[in-house]
Design a protein around this motif. Structure first.
Motif, PDB file in Angstrom:
ATOM      1  N   GLU A   1       8.253 -43.723  -4.382  1.00  0.00           N
ATOM      2  CA  GLU A   1       9.104 -42.613  -4.815  1.00  0.00           C
ATOM      3  C   GLU A   1       8.292 -41.510  -5.497  1.00  0.00           C
ATOM      4  O   GLU A   1       8.572 -40.321  -5.340  1.00  0.00           O
ATOM      5  CB  GLU A   1      10.175 -43.144  -5.771  1.00  0.00           C
ATOM      6  CG  GLU A   1      11.199 -42.104  -6.190  1.00  0.00           C
ATOM      7  CD  GLU A   1      12.311 -42.679  -7.045  1.00  0.00           C
ATOM      8  OE1 GLU A   1      12.921 -41.891  -7.790  1.00  0.00           O
ATOM      9  OE2 GLU A   1      12.574 -43.892  -6.972  1.00  0.00           O
ATOM     10  N   GLU A   2       7.251 -41.907  -6.236  1.00  0.00           N
ATOM     11  CA  GLU A   2       6.423 -40.930  -6.941  1.00  0.00           C
ATOM     12  C   GLU A   2       5.700 -40.003  -5.970  1.00  0.00           C
ATOM     13  O   GLU A   2       5.607 -38.795  -6.178  1.00  0.00           O
ATOM     14  CB  GLU A   2       5.421 -41.661  -7.839  1.00  0.00           C
ATOM     15  CG  GLU A   2       4.466 -40.751  -8.609  1.00  0.00           C
ATOM     16  CD  GLU A   2       5.173 -39.729  -9.495  1.00  0.00           C
ATOM     17  OE1 GLU A   2       4.594 -38.651  -9.718  1.00  0.00           O
ATOM     18  OE2 GLU A   2       6.312 -39.986  -9.950  1.00  0.00           O
ATOM     19  N   ARG A   3       5.188 -40.585  -4.860  1.00  0.00           N
ATOM     20  CA  ARG A   3       4.512 -39.766  -3.847  1.00  0.00           C
ATOM     21  C   ARG A   3       5.493 -38.769  -3.219  1.00  0.00           C
ATOM     22  O   ARG A   3       5.143 -37.620  -2.961  1.00  0.00           O
ATOM     23  CB  ARG A   3       3.917 -40.686  -2.768  1.00  0.00           C
ATOM     24  CG  ARG A   3       3.070 -39.980  -1.724  1.00  0.00           C
ATOM     25  CD  ARG A   3       1.751 -39.471  -2.282  1.00  0.00           C
ATOM     26  NE  ARG A   3       0.950 -40.530  -2.883  1.00  0.00           N
ATOM     27  CZ  ARG A   3       0.164 -41.359  -2.215  1.00  0.00           C
ATOM     28  NH1 ARG A   3       0.046 -41.243  -0.907  1.00  0.00           N
ATOM     29  NH2 ARG A   3      -0.538 -42.281  -2.852  1.00  0.00           N
ATOM     30  N   LEU A   4       6.712 -39.224  -2.991  1.00  0.00           N
ATOM     31  CA  LEU A   4       7.754 -38.329  -2.446  1.00  0.00           C
ATOM     32  C   LEU A   4       8.050 -37.202  -3.437  1.00  0.00           C
ATOM     33  O   LEU A   4       8.128 -36.030  -3.057  1.00  0.00           O
ATOM     34  CB  LEU A   4       9.025 -39.133  -2.162  1.00  0.00           C
ATOM     35  CG  LEU A   4      10.247 -38.335  -1.677  1.00  0.00           C
ATOM     36  CD1 LEU A   4       9.996 -37.730  -0.303  1.00  0.00           C
ATOM     37  CD2 LEU A   4      11.495 -39.208  -1.640  1.00  0.00           C
ATOM     38  N   ARG A   5       8.169 -37.571  -4.720  1.00  0.00           N
ATOM     39  CA  ARG A   5       8.501 -36.573  -5.745  1.00  0.00           C
ATOM     40  C   ARG A   5       7.398 -35.515  -5.841  1.00  0.00           C
ATOM     41  O   ARG A   5       7.662 -34.314  -5.906  1.00  0.00           O
ATOM     42  CB  ARG A   5       8.693 -37.274  -7.091  1.00  0.00           C
ATOM     43  CG  ARG A   5       9.333 -36.392  -8.165  1.00  0.00           C
ATOM     44  CD  ARG A   5       9.299 -37.054  -9.523  1.00  0.00           C
ATOM     45  NE  ARG A   5       7.928 -37.196  -9.989  1.00  0.00           N
ATOM     46  CZ  ARG A   5       7.196 -36.189 -10.483  1.00  0.00           C
ATOM     47  NH1 ARG A   5       7.712 -34.967 -10.564  1.00  0.00           N
ATOM     48  NH2 ARG A   5       5.970 -36.386 -10.880  1.00  0.00           N
ATOM     49  N   THR A   6       6.151 -35.969  -5.831  1.00  0.00           N
ATOM     50  CA  THR A   6       5.013 -35.041  -5.908  1.00  0.00           C
ATOM     51  C   THR A   6       5.015 -34.068  -4.729  1.00  0.00           C
ATOM     52  O   THR A   6       4.770 -32.866  -4.886  1.00  0.00           O
ATOM     53  CB  THR A   6       3.688 -35.836  -5.915  1.00  0.00           C
ATOM     54  OG1 THR A   6       3.721 -36.761  -7.000  1.00  0.00           O
ATOM     55  CG2 THR A   6       2.487 -34.919  -6.086  1.00  0.00           C
ATOM     56  N   THR A   7       5.297 -34.590  -3.537  1.00  0.00           N
ATOM     57  CA  THR A   7       5.321 -33.747  -2.333  1.00  0.00           C
ATOM     58  C   THR A   7       6.453 -32.722  -2.410  1.00  0.00           C
ATOM     59  O   THR A   7       6.272 -31.550  -2.053  1.00  0.00           O
ATOM     60  CB  THR A   7       5.478 -34.623  -1.073  1.00  0.00           C
ATOM     61  OG1 THR A   7       4.438 -35.606  -1.063  1.00  0.00           O
ATOM     62  CG2 THR A   7       5.387 -33.796   0.198  1.00  0.00           C
ATOM     63  N   PHE A   8       7.624 -33.148  -2.898  1.00  0.00           N
ATOM     64  CA  PHE A   8       8.752 -32.224  -3.053  1.00  0.00           C
ATOM     65  C   PHE A   8       8.405 -31.114  -4.052  1.00  0.00           C
ATOM     66  O   PHE A   8       8.675 -29.941  -3.803  1.00  0.00           O
ATOM     67  CB  PHE A   8      10.002 -32.980  -3.528  1.00  0.00           C
ATOM     68  CG  PHE A   8      10.957 -33.309  -2.417  1.00  0.00           C
ATOM     69  CD1 PHE A   8      12.173 -32.656  -2.295  1.00  0.00           C
ATOM     70  CD2 PHE A   8      10.637 -34.271  -1.476  1.00  0.00           C
ATOM     71  CE1 PHE A   8      13.049 -32.941  -1.266  1.00  0.00           C
ATOM     72  CE2 PHE A   8      11.504 -34.566  -0.441  1.00  0.00           C
ATOM     73  CZ  PHE A   8      12.711 -33.902  -0.323  1.00  0.00           C
TER      74      PHE A   8
END
Length: 342
Positions: free
Chosen positions: A316-323
């Motif tokens: 989820e953290e990788r997704l959040r960073t990309t967003f």
């Protein structure tokens, strides 16, 4: 011009005791909707504010000489002279674009000089579509990220290397300077300016008044990544892109795997892919994963961790960073804005 004037940043007030003056800078052959779309947002916001007993916006359209100014579409707009404006009273200065700005930019010497000298006195300055060329020429975008119409991004970057063009963004705020993408994105920009002034409720009421289906955040892509890939001269990779879209959830999906799928050596694939599509294979994977995650956040009941995994993000953290990097918004906030109901 190379020096970038310092923009002033007066204190922000959620509600204000007087009208805020919004000045639209008109010039021959500007785009009519660039001007009128944003103007109508401020008009609708003023209507919403008056229902709350609050003063709205005062809208003015000004040109170098005043009088009638012909738009690209042929409709003339009545304007007051820029010289008659009380610069201290201007809250927001907005510069619309023109379809032929790439060919005519050098003819706007006097207007560019006025913007260079006078625009920094406004609390904030914004451009719609190719109006970014005028701000850039005036030195107002040096060192900034900026948006413009997708078809003019490369030209803007080439002519003004001191700024960083974001080809995907709907609008971008850099301190007191805002820029937006093509034509109707001026509506999104104006809604964001209204939200910054008066809060989300007034902004959403203005959006409903205009029957705008969605109020898009600034990072929302101008059009789909897959469509963009197909629209470019990249038919050689059409099949690969379809395969890629179907295999995004595979955490082992690497550039090496893409090269294998394309039956090319890694080095040759990376070079040819960038040449044909304008982006690296790794960036293509990231953007397609981001788009798939956006779609699931809009339509799927799955939680964010599940969506991250389904789209090939490690967690989820990788997704959040990309967003945050691409859209300046968290996945959670994106879902709350864009969930499709009913």
């Amino acid at each position: 011009m190379t020096t970038s004037p310092t923009m002033h940043h007066p204190t922000h007030h959620q509600h204000w005791p007087v009208q805020r003056e919004v000045v639209f800078v008109a010039y021959p052959q500007m785009g009519l909707l660039d001007l009128s779309g944003a103007q109508t947002v401020f008009w609708a916001a003023s209507k919403a504010l008056s229902q709350r007993g609050l003063p709205g916006y005062r809208l003015r359209t000004a040109s170098l000489d005043g009088g009638l100014v012909n738009t690209a579409e042929g409709l003339a707009v009545d304007t007051c002279p820029l010289g008659e404006l009380d610069l201290a009273a201007i809250d927001t200065l907005i510069v619309p674009g023109a379809p032929d700005i790439c060919q005519t930019l050098d003819s706007h010497v006097e207007l560019v000089a006025w913007l260079h000298r006078k625009a920094p006195t406004a609390r904030r300055v914004a451009s719609v579509c190719s109006g970014a060329f005028l701000l850039a020429k005036a030195g107002l975008l040096d060192g900034c990220r900026a948006a413009t119409h997708w078809a003019m991004c490369d030209t803007l970057q080439q002519r003004f290397p001191a700024l960083e063009v974001d080809a995907d963004a709907i609008f971008i705020q850099q301190g007191a300077v805002w820029t937006s993408a093509g034509v109707t994105a001026g509506i999104d920009l104006a809604l964001a300016l209204v939200e910054a002034d008066c809060g989300r409720e007034v902004s959403m009421q203005a959006a409903r008044e205009l029957v705008v289906y969605l109020k898009r955040p600034g990072g929302q892509a101008q059009y789909s990544t897959l469509l963009q890939m197909q629209a470019q001269d990249s038919s050689v990779f059409d099949e690969l892109h379809l395969w890629l879209a179907e295999n995004l959830g595979d955490p082992e999906l690497t550039v090496e795997r893409l090269a294998e799928q394309a039956k090319m050596s890694l080095r040759n694939f990376s070079r040819v892919y960038k040449l044909n599509t304008g982006r690296t294979p790794a960036k293509a994977i990231e953007l397609l994963r981001l788009e798939a995650a956006k779609r699931l956040l809009e339509t799927s009941p799955r939680n964010i961790q599940q969506i991250a995994r389904a789209c090939g993000f490690a967690d989820e953290e990788r997704l959040r960073t990309t967003f945050q990097r691409h859209l300046s918004i968290s996945p959670r906030d994106y879902r709350s804005r864009f969930t499709r109901e009913g």
